[in-house]
Design a protein around this motif. Structure first.
Motif, PDB file in Angstrom:
ATOM      1  N   GLN A 185       0.948  -1.069  -0.120  1.00  0.00           N
ATOM      2  CA  GLN A 185       0.075  -0.097  -0.040  1.00  0.00           C
ATOM      3  C   GLN A 185       0.887   1.152  -0.158  1.00  0.00           C
ATOM      4  O   GLN A 185       1.698   1.152   1.015  1.00  0.00           O
ATOM      5  CB  GLN A 185      -0.857  -0.055   1.197  1.00  0.00           C
ATOM      6  CG  GLN A 185      -1.859  -1.338   1.384  1.00  0.00           C
ATOM      7  CD  GLN A 185      -2.745  -1.472   2.787  1.00  0.00           C
ATOM      8  OE1 GLN A 185      -1.840  -1.722   3.406  1.00  0.00           O
ATOM      9  NE2 GLN A 185      -3.782  -1.218   2.933  1.00  0.00           N
ATOM     10  N   SER A 206      -9.800  -2.611  -1.392  1.00  0.00           N
ATOM     11  CA  SER A 206      -9.014  -2.712  -0.190  1.00  0.00           C
ATOM     12  C   SER A 206      -8.590  -1.449   0.531  1.00  0.00           C
ATOM     13  O   SER A 206      -8.074  -1.562   1.677  1.00  0.00           O
ATOM     14  CB  SER A 206      -7.855  -3.617  -0.681  1.00  0.00           C
ATOM     15  OG  SER A 206      -7.193  -2.828  -1.715  1.00  0.00           O
ATOM     16  N   HIS A 207      -8.947  -0.221  -0.203  1.00  0.00           N
ATOM     17  CA  HIS A 207      -8.494   0.931   0.451  1.00  0.00           C
ATOM     18  C   HIS A 207      -9.204   1.084   1.618  1.00  0.00           C
ATOM     19  O   HIS A 207      -9.112   2.010   2.325  1.00  0.00           O
ATOM     20  CB  HIS A 207      -8.668   1.838  -0.627  1.00  0.00           C
ATOM     21  CG  HIS A 207      -9.750   2.356  -1.268  1.00  0.00           C
ATOM     22  ND1 HIS A 207     -10.845   1.174  -1.853  1.00  0.00           N
ATOM     23  CD2 HIS A 207     -10.671   3.297  -1.259  1.00  0.00           C
ATOM     24  CE1 HIS A 207     -11.917   1.660  -1.991  1.00  0.00           C
ATOM     25  NE2 HIS A 207     -11.707   2.981  -1.768  1.00  0.00           N
ATOM     26  N   LEU A 238      -4.642  -0.671   7.261  1.00  0.00           N
ATOM     27  CA  LEU A 238      -3.136  -0.679   6.880  1.00  0.00           C
ATOM     28  C   LEU A 238      -2.526  -1.838   7.378  1.00  0.00           C
ATOM     29  O   LEU A 238      -2.226  -1.794   8.619  1.00  0.00           O
ATOM     30  CB  LEU A 238      -2.546   0.744   7.416  1.00  0.00           C
ATOM     31  CG  LEU A 238      -3.264   2.091   6.804  1.00  0.00           C
ATOM     32  CD1 LEU A 238      -2.644   3.354   7.595  1.00  0.00           C
ATOM     33  CD2 LEU A 238      -3.229   2.099   5.405  1.00  0.00           C
ATOM     34  N   ARG A 278      -4.337   3.967  -0.103  1.00  0.00           N
ATOM     35  CA  ARG A 278      -4.314   2.853   0.621  1.00  0.00           C
ATOM     36  C   ARG A 278      -4.715   1.481  -0.129  1.00  0.00           C
ATOM     37  O   ARG A 278      -4.878   0.150   0.519  1.00  0.00           O
ATOM     38  CB  ARG A 278      -5.530   2.909   1.615  1.00  0.00           C
ATOM     39  CG  ARG A 278      -5.298   4.095   2.500  1.00  0.00           C
ATOM     40  CD  ARG A 278      -6.569   4.343   3.185  1.00  0.00           C
ATOM     41  NE  ARG A 278      -6.856   3.281   4.333  1.00  0.00           N
ATOM     42  CZ  ARG A 278      -6.700   3.186   5.875  1.00  0.00           C
ATOM     43  NH1 ARG A 278      -6.326   4.447   6.325  1.00  0.00           N
ATOM     44  NH2 ARG A 278      -6.813   2.165   6.505  1.00  0.00           N
ATOM     45  N   LEU A 279      -4.719   1.496  -1.528  1.00  0.00           N
ATOM     46  CA  LEU A 279      -5.225   0.277  -2.380  1.00  0.00           C
ATOM     47  C   LEU A 279      -4.037  -0.764  -2.148  1.00  0.00           C
ATOM     48  O   LEU A 279      -3.013  -0.337  -2.669  1.00  0.00           O
ATOM     49  CB  LEU A 279      -5.548   0.675  -3.768  1.00  0.00           C
ATOM     50  CG  LEU A 279      -6.382  -0.326  -4.294  1.00  0.00           C
ATOM     51  CD1 LEU A 279      -7.845  -0.596  -3.791  1.00  0.00           C
ATOM     52  CD2 LEU A 279      -6.356   0.126  -5.926  1.00  0.00           C
ATOM     53  N   LEU A 280      -4.508  -1.976  -2.081  1.00  0.00           N
ATOM     54  CA  LEU A 280      -3.582  -3.089  -2.332  1.00  0.00           C
ATOM     55  C   LEU A 280      -3.232  -3.345  -3.669  1.00  0.00           C
ATOM     56  O   LEU A 280      -3.951  -3.481  -4.544  1.00  0.00           O
ATOM     57  CB  LEU A 280      -3.723  -4.375  -1.535  1.00  0.00           C
ATOM     58  CG  LEU A 280      -3.757  -4.452  -0.125  1.00  0.00           C
ATOM     59  CD1 LEU A 280      -4.596  -5.736   0.193  1.00  0.00           C
ATOM     60  CD2 LEU A 280      -2.411  -4.803   0.441  1.00  0.00           C
TER      61      LEU A 280
END
Length: 290
Positions: A128, A163-164, A168, A209-211
């Motif tokens: 991330q 995923s965001h 975290l 934050r996206l994986l």
């Protein structure tokens, strides 16, 4: 610049691919400069050039050879190329990023080129971005401009939609910042990724934050991304910019407010790589511990 439905899609999924963000002429100027740097790389055996903090500007993959160039990173290209500077600061890409962030002003944070030339080994493990560039709030957009065509086969960005909105995940392992999530997170969450691809001039806008991750390029078609990061004007950076440049902090939309906005996040601050890029951290080759 984009429709309300696209903005809603971005906030729902954490990413949005938009085609024809740049004109053919703008893309050609970017490709011209990058081609020159690739040609220059043939005469180098290790990273060269120098950025604001003294690290190499041009970073080479381990499989680089004069007859098989593998230039994987150009740091802060806005400092050495008027074409890249214009696109990062004064283009439709910057304007759309500001539109997705919404609210007040938008700042430029940093930029780089991540490239996978034909049949090169460069890959990116699941991570991330926010864990590399934490701020007081997470209204931050990473804009990945496709300088070359990106296909499902030549090492595209792979993302996990939604995923965001999750946690975290730690990017620390055994007291070392690895720049990637634990294998258990990959096993649990990253088994059904979506590939982001399109013709040259397209941009994938991604929430911080996206994986996401990407695989090596095993095709004859190069995959080159110009990546610019934009933050809400009232997001205060925590720690040192991993890719400092003369343009960091410039307002690209809106105005300066003088305010700082905070949202609750719990994380351990990252380590800045001693090598030219985060690739050395993900490969376990960075020797710094803390």
């Amino acid at each position: 610049m984009i429709e309300q439905a696209q903005i809603e899609q971005f906030h729902r999924d954490g990413f949005l691919v938009v085609q024809d963000v740049l004109s053919a002429e703008e893309v050609a100027a970017l490709q011209h400069d990058f081609d020159q740097w690739v040609e220059d790389s043939r005469s180098h055996e290790q990273g060269w050039g120098e950025t604001a903090d003294g690290r190499a500007r041009f970073d080479l993959e381990g499989d680089h050879r004069p007859d098989h160039p593998s230039l994987r990173r150009v740091s802060s290209p806005t400092e050495i190329s008027p074409a890249y500077q214009r696109v990062a600061l004064h283009s439709r890409m910057a304007a759309i990023s500001a539109q997705l962030i919404g609210g007040g002003g938008t700042r430029f944070h940093h930029s780089k080129i991540n490239s996978k030339l034909p049949h090169t080994a460069t890959q990116v493990k699941w991570h991330q971005d926010f864990l590399f560039t934490p701020h007081s709030n997470d209204d931050i957009v990473t804009a990945l401009l496709m300088v070359s065509e990106v296909t499902p086969q030549n090492g595209p960005l792979n993302v996990i939609p939604g995923s965001h909105k999750g946690p975290l995940w730690s990017h620390w392992h055994d007291q070392r910042f690895t720049g990637s999530v634990d294998d258990t997170v990959v096993d649990d969450l990253c088994h059904d990724p979506v590939a982001c691809y399109g013709p040259a001039g397209s941009v994938c806008f991604m929430h911080t934050r996206l994986l996401h991750a990407s695989s090596p390029n095993e095709t004859e078609l190069p995959r080159t991304l110009f990546i610019s990061v934009y933050a809400a004007e009232d997001a205060l950076p925590f720690g040192e910019n991993p890719l400092p440049s003369a343009h960091a902090g410039l307002i690209v939309a809106g105005e300066e407010s003088g305010l700082v906005r905070s949202t609750e996040n719990h994380l351990r601050l990252p380590q800045k790589p001693r090598g030219a890029s985060f690739f050395v951290q993900q490969a376990g080759q960075d020797s710094v511990t803390a």
